[in-house]
Design a protein around this motif. Structure first.
Motif, PDB file in Angstrom:
ATOM      1  N   THR A  57       0.844  -1.190   0.000  1.00 37.16           N
ATOM      2  CA  THR A  57       0.000   0.000   0.000  1.00 37.16           C
ATOM      3  C   THR A  57       0.881   1.242   0.000  1.00 37.16           C
ATOM      4  O   THR A  57       2.068   1.187   0.376  1.00 37.16           O
ATOM      5  CB  THR A  57      -0.910   0.050   1.241  1.00 37.16           C
ATOM      6  N   ASP A  90      -7.064  -2.318  -3.789  1.00 42.76           N
ATOM      7  CA  ASP A  90      -6.904  -3.404  -2.822  1.00 42.76           C
ATOM      8  C   ASP A  90      -8.193  -4.225  -2.799  1.00 42.76           C
ATOM      9  O   ASP A  90      -9.257  -3.687  -2.483  1.00 42.76           O
ATOM     10  CB  ASP A  90      -6.610  -2.817  -1.441  1.00 42.76           C
ATOM     11  N   PRO A  91      -8.115  -5.514  -3.111  1.00 44.66           N
ATOM     12  CA  PRO A  91      -9.328  -6.335  -3.126  1.00 44.66           C
ATOM     13  C   PRO A  91      -9.958  -6.502  -1.738  1.00 44.66           C
ATOM     14  O   PRO A  91     -11.146  -6.785  -1.623  1.00 44.66           O
ATOM     15  CB  PRO A  91      -8.866  -7.678  -3.695  1.00 44.66           C
ATOM     16  N   GLU A  92      -9.172  -6.294  -0.691  1.00 43.14           N
ATOM     17  CA  GLU A  92      -9.683  -6.459   0.675  1.00 43.14           C
ATOM     18  C   GLU A  92     -10.267  -5.177   1.246  1.00 43.14           C
ATOM     19  O   GLU A  92     -11.040  -5.217   2.198  1.00 43.14           O
ATOM     20  CB  GLU A  92      -8.568  -6.988   1.579  1.00 43.14           C
ATOM     21  N   ASP A  93      -9.853  -4.024   0.707  1.00 40.57           N
ATOM     22  CA  ASP A  93     -10.337  -2.734   1.205  1.00 40.57           C
ATOM     23  C   ASP A  93     -10.355  -1.763   0.031  1.00 40.57           C
ATOM     24  O   ASP A  93      -9.307  -1.253  -0.377  1.00 40.57           O
ATOM     25  CB  ASP A  93      -9.427  -2.224   2.326  1.00 40.57           C
ATOM     26  N   ARG A  94     -11.521  -1.494  -0.504  1.00 38.03           N
ATOM     27  CA  ARG A  94     -11.655  -0.676  -1.710  1.00 38.03           C
ATOM     28  C   ARG A  94     -11.177   0.759  -1.513  1.00 38.03           C
ATOM     29  O   ARG A  94     -10.970   1.479  -2.478  1.00 38.03           O
ATOM     30  CB  ARG A  94     -13.105  -0.685  -2.187  1.00 38.03           C
ATOM     31  N   ARG A  96      -8.309   1.525  -0.209  1.00 40.59           N
ATOM     32  CA  ARG A  96      -6.846   1.513  -0.335  1.00 40.59           C
ATOM     33  C   ARG A  96      -6.429   1.110  -1.732  1.00 40.59           C
ATOM     34  O   ARG A  96      -7.143   0.390  -2.422  1.00 40.59           O
ATOM     35  CB  ARG A  96      -6.216   0.509   0.646  1.00 40.59           C
TER      36      ARG A  96
END
Length: 157
Positions: A57, A90-94, A96
């Protein structure tokens, strides 16, 4: 015994002075290479760092480099414009984005470093395997030490 200690202190002082000089010469070399890519040395070293970390990130890259989030945004913008990285959601937190290195210009960068790599290889050929292991051990130690020392500086802000 005192003479030996004095010689050791003098040698340590010379080693530290040469390490500082090496750091300076390395920075100027990095600036020269980076200018060929229309970047600056910090941009280039951030891209190089991504070679070791893999995609991270923007916040993590800022933390690893001890740069502010504003400064790292500028670095990422320049690297993206130079087609050396891309921002990926980021697939886990849009909220980021992940900064991912792009390999499209890898050969161009390698060509810029090739003459130095060849010269360094020639320099290292002067030393036997045991001596080279000592140099490697010192470099590994320095690569562990520098991030810790940088963290101490950032803790003192």
């Amino acid at each position: 015994m005192t003479d030996e200690t004095g010689n050791t202190q003098e040698l340590l002082s010379s080693l530290i002075q040469e390490l500082r000089k090496f750091s300076t010469m390395n920075l100027f070399f990095m600036e020269a290479v980076a200018s060929k890519l229309h970047l600056n040395a910090t941009d280039l070293k951030c891209r190089d760092l991504l070679n070791y970390t893999g995609p991270v990130t923007a916040g993590r890259l800022a933390a690893l480099t001890n740069l502010t989030t504003g400064a790292i945004t500028g670095v990422i913008d320049r690297l993206e414009k130079a087609e050396l990285v891309e921002r990926v959601q980021d697939p886990e937190d849009r909220r980021r984005v992940i900064i991912q290195p792009i390999s499209r210009r890898t050969q161009e960068i390698r060509r810029l470093f090739q003459p130095l790599n060849e010269s360094v290889s020639e320099l290292f050929k002067q030393y036997n395997e045991k001596e080279l292991h000592i140099v490697l051990d010192i470099l590994v130690g320095l690569n562990t030490l520098y991030p810790k020392e940088s963290l101490k500086l950032s803790d003192n802000k």
